[in-house]
Design an enzyme around this catalytic site. Sequence first.
Site: not given
Length: 313
Positions: A280, A257, A255, A18, A274, A216
Site C-alpha cells: 500500500g 508480513d 513487504r 481493494e 505472505e 486502512y
Amino acid sequence: MSTTKKRITVLMGGVSSERSVSLSSGQGVAEALRSLGHTVNTLDAGADLGVLVAELAAQKPDVVFNALHGRFGEDGCIQGILDWMGLAYTHSGVRASATAMDKAAARAVFLAAGLPVAQGRVIRIAELAADDPLPAPYVVKPVCEGSSVGVSIIRPGTNVRAHIARNWTYGPQALVEEFIPGREITVGVMGERALTVTDITPTGPGHDFYDYDAKYNAGGSQHVLPAQIDPGVAQQAMDVAVAAHKALGCSGASRSDFRLDDTNPANPRLILLEVNTQPGMTATSLLPEQAAYCGISYPELCNWLVEQATCRQ
C-alpha cells in the site's frame, strides 16, 4: 534529488475488493511524482480491458506506475498486459506477482527456500462445513485475496465454521493454517535492502488481528518502528523478508508480513505469512512509513520505484 523527467501513467482503482485503497494509493503517488516535475496521468483500470489498452496506448507513458491492489492488479494479469504492450512498469513481473498472490503457491516457494511458515494446507470449502480441518485455533484464508480480505480465526468452542463456509465467496478452496499467537510484524524491502521492522497492534474493539479495517481506517492500528523486539529476531525477520523477495523473484519494493510468537520469550517463533508485491502507498501505509524512518521521503520512494521500472518483453 535530480531525476530525469518522465511521462508516467499511474494505474489505480481496478475491480478488486481493494479498489478504494488503490484509489488512495494512486492519488498519493500521482501528487508525489508531479511534485518532482514528472508529467503524470492517472488511469482507473475498469472492467473494460479494451478501453484500458486504448487509454494506455493513447497516453504513451515512459513508465506505468502500478498502484493497483488485489485481483487483476497484483496477481500477474495487468503485468502480462503491460508486457504485451511493451510498457515499462513498477514492482514485480508476471511470475512473481502471480506466485505471491496465490498463497498456496507462495507457501510452496517459501518451504522450498527453507523459510518458516505455519502448518497448514489447502482444503475445499465444503470440508470446512463438514469438520474442523485443523485443531482450533486455526485461520481460514482465501487463496487469492490481499489485505486480509476474507480472513477468519476459528477459536475453540465457537460455532462459526459452518457460517463461514456457507457465506464463502472466494472460490472453491481455502487455505487453513495453525493460528500463531503473539505479535504482527512487517518488513519492507527495497531492492535487496530490508528497511526495518514494524510492530502492528490493531486498536479498538473487534480487531484481534490486523484485518482490512485495521489496515486502512485512520486510527485502526498502532505502528511501532523499529519494533521493540529482540534484536536477533528483528534481524531474522529482515533476512527472511529479503530471502522471500528473492525466492519469489520480486522486483522493486515488497513487504513481508509475519507473526511473532513471543509467548515464550526464551524461544520466540517467527512465521512468514505472505509477501505483498504491491504494498500500500496510502498515508497510513507501512512501506512509506518504513522508508521515511530510513530517511527516504514519500516522493523519493515513488521516484525510486519509477527508476526501477522495466519492460519485461
